[in-house]
Each structure stands twice: as C-alpha cells, then as structure tokens.
Write an enzyme that holds these catalytic residues in place. Structure first.
Site, short mmCIF file in Angstrom:
data_model
loop_
_atom_site.label_atom_id
_atom_site.label_comp_id
_atom_site.label_asym_id
_atom_site.label_seq_id
_atom_site.Cartn_x
_atom_site.Cartn_y
_atom_site.Cartn_z
N TYR A 58 83.87 -42.50 19.96
CA TYR A 58 85.27 -42.09 20.54
C TYR A 58 84.92 -40.62 20.91
O TYR A 58 84.91 -39.57 20.08
CB TYR A 58 86.51 -42.06 19.74
CG TYR A 58 86.95 -43.21 19.29
CD1 TYR A 58 86.62 -44.52 20.03
CD2 TYR A 58 88.08 -43.42 18.64
CE1 TYR A 58 87.09 -45.88 19.74
CE2 TYR A 58 88.59 -44.70 18.29
CZ TYR A 58 88.25 -45.80 18.91
OH TYR A 58 88.51 -47.12 18.48
N LEU A 211 101.35 -51.34 22.22
CA LEU A 211 102.11 -51.05 23.44
C LEU A 211 101.46 -51.31 24.82
O LEU A 211 101.64 -50.91 25.77
CB LEU A 211 102.51 -49.69 23.32
CG LEU A 211 103.67 -49.55 22.40
CD1 LEU A 211 104.08 -47.93 22.31
CD2 LEU A 211 104.85 -50.24 22.29
#
Length: 336
Positions: A58, A211
């Site tokens: 990341y 989500l």
C-alpha cells in the site's frame, strides 16, 4: 456504543467489533491527511477496534509506516491491544504498476522482515499473501508463514481472496485464523461455497469492501469527480450506466435506513454484522467522522422484517459491473 466482540476463527483470541482497513489512508482513493489518519487509528483503538489491516504494498510501505507512527504515538494500553493484519506478495514497480505476486518461501520471509521494521513491532498478528501466486503451491507459502510463527515473528496465518479448494489445502498445512475477502450487500459471492467451507473448518472471515469502496455508503453521488489516482475511476461499478444502476440500489436502501433512523452506511455495515459472529467487517474510514458513523452500526439491530426489506431492495447479484477491472479479476482465486 454497545460493547461487542467478533472472533476470527478458532485458532486464537483475535477479537474486535470491527476492523479498520487502513489502505485508503495511503493509496488508491485519492489524497489523505496524515495527521487525521493517525488520529483516526487512535480513535479506533480507543473505541475498542483492535484489528488494523494493511498491506506492505500500500503506497510501497507508506501505509505500514503510518500505522507504525500511530502505534508509536498511541497510549501504551491501546498500543498493546492492537492487532496487526498484513498482506504481502503483491509486486510493484517505481511507477506504481502491478506486476504479479510472489509467494515463494524466501520471499515471504523477506517481506516479513521489512514489514516488522516499518510497523515497529516484534511480531505480526495475522500474515497473509494478498493474492494466490499461481506459480507457488499455497502449501509452500503457508508453510513459510508457519515457520515465521515458530520463530515468534507471526502469530497467525491468514488467507486473502482465495477459493474454497485453496482454503482446504491451506488449512491442511497449518491452522488458518481467517480469510480476508470482499463481502457486502452487493458482493455476496462467498455465500455459495467459500463461506460454508470456512465455517466447516472453523475459519473466520474479515470482510473488506463492506461499503463497496464508498459506493453503498450513502455519500457517493453520480457527479462526483474522482482523481486519476483513485481506484474507483477505473472500477466497473463506478462507470456510466453501472454507476446509475448501483446508486438506484443505494436509494432503495436509503428508504429502509431512514425508517430505522440510521444512515445508509450504518445499515450496510449492520447487514454484514448480521451474517454471523465469525465475520468481522473491515471499515475503510479515513477520518474520525466516518469512523464514528461506522461504529454506530454496532448499535443497529436488524429484525427479520428489516432483513427481508433489505433483501428485496438489494437482492443478491443486484449490482451492475464486476468488483475489479477485468485484469485484476483474473488474479482472484476466489472467483474461479
């Protein structure tokens, strides 16, 4: 907030009401504020969210160093209760391009050495290859993690985005704490084969994308302009007619949320929570405000009528578009 815990599998005391997915604090969703990111990690720990999820790729280590800073500056009691979940194996070049996965045992140990240094910890709680390396048997990769456990550098073996057969092979090699995989109202593929397999074997689920990268948060609008470095600018579910179709699903969900007196994000997270005590949702909150909203889902009780209404509004396979671009879908063992 109601005090709750969720348990990852049967192989260790890995409990957390929710997990905090920290990727967006460093990469793939546009710019983020470092000070606010650190404050959000601290707020999560204070609220009892102990599981911090990251990947060594990341932003090429940036996210691990950010978590390391957050842990270093947190009160000792909070720092000691934090659990680190790290993905490794994704290969990138200096331009940020992706170039495959490396699950060789020597590479596993090399990745771990760098992660321990960047995080500033003496062990990683859950260690997992981000995607299956097609050239290395999962038994070899898991075996290397097991060797790190024997030496005290890792506590538990995890898996990520693998299918039921791979889960079985991995579990036959070493105890598996959990499988990290996308699971949400509009990403329910695991229900057919993968989830029954993990439950049979006593393996927990850490569900990311609850989500759907903000798509079903209730905060995403059709006219939102995405930065070029935002993953969603290239995601099929955020394109053209797909986006409009998916936002229509969100509006149907909004009516149910308003009737319950909660937000769309809270009802979407609560739905994942309702799927079982063996599922720990990872929330990708980048700010304390969004974290607070997500934590509110812990106080949402979904009755049978609520679940039926949600199922009618957003049935399985209702989403338009794949969850990743075609090239990335090809790397998902969980989709085969």
């Amino acid at each position: 907030m109601t005090k709750r815990t969720r348990t990852l599998g049967t192989t260790g005391p890995l409990t957390s009401p929710l997990g905090l997915g920290c990727m967006g604090m460093s990469a793939l969703y546009g710019d983020a504020d470092r000070a606010e990111s650190v404050a959000t990690v601290h707020a999560a720990l204070e609220a009892g969210v102990t599981l911090l999820d990251t990947g060594d790729f990341y932003a090429m280590g940036h996210n691990e160093m950010l978590i390391g800073e957050a842990l270093r500056t947190a009160p000792a009691a909070l720092r000691e209760q934090a659990l680190t979940s790290v993905k490794f194996g994704a290969l990138r070049d200096p331009d940020g391009n992706w170039s495959g996965y490396d699950g060789r045992p020597a590479a596993v140990k090399n990745f771990a050495a760098y992660s321990l240094q960047r995080l500033g910890v003496d062990h990683i709680d859950v260690y997992r290859i981000a995607r299956l390396d097609p050239d290395v048997p999962i038994e070899e990769t898991v075996g290397a993690i097991a060797e790190l456990i024997e030496k005290g550098y890792v506590r538990h073996v995890g898996l990520s985005e693998v299918g039921a057969e791979t889960v079985r092979r991995a579990a036959a090699t070493a105890p598996i704490a959990d499988l990290q995989i996308e699971y949400s109202l509009i990403s329910r593929g695991i229900e057919q084969e993968i989830l029954p397999t993990t439950r049979e074997l006593g393996i927990g689920i850490t569900a990311y994308g609850v989500l759907s990268r903000g798509l079903i948060s209730g905060h995403f609008s059709r006219d939102r302009q995405l930065d070029a470095n935002d993953f969603r600018a290239h995601s099929p579910r955020f394109q053209g007619e797909n986006l409009q179709h998916n936002l229509n699903l969100v509006e149907a969900l909004r009516k149910i949320a308003e009737h319950k007196g909660v937000t769309v994000a809270q009802i979407a997270i609560a739905w994942v929570l309702s799927r079982g005590e063996d599922i720990v949702p990872l929330v990708g909150a980048r700010t304390r405000e969004r974290l607070g909203e997500s934590l509110g889902a812990l106080d949402v009780t979904l009755e049978a009528a609520d679940l039926a209404a949600i199922e009618e509004a957003v049935p399985a396979d209702a989403a338009a578009g794949d969850r990743y671009p075609t090239a990335q879908m090809a790397h998902l063992d969980s989709e085969r």
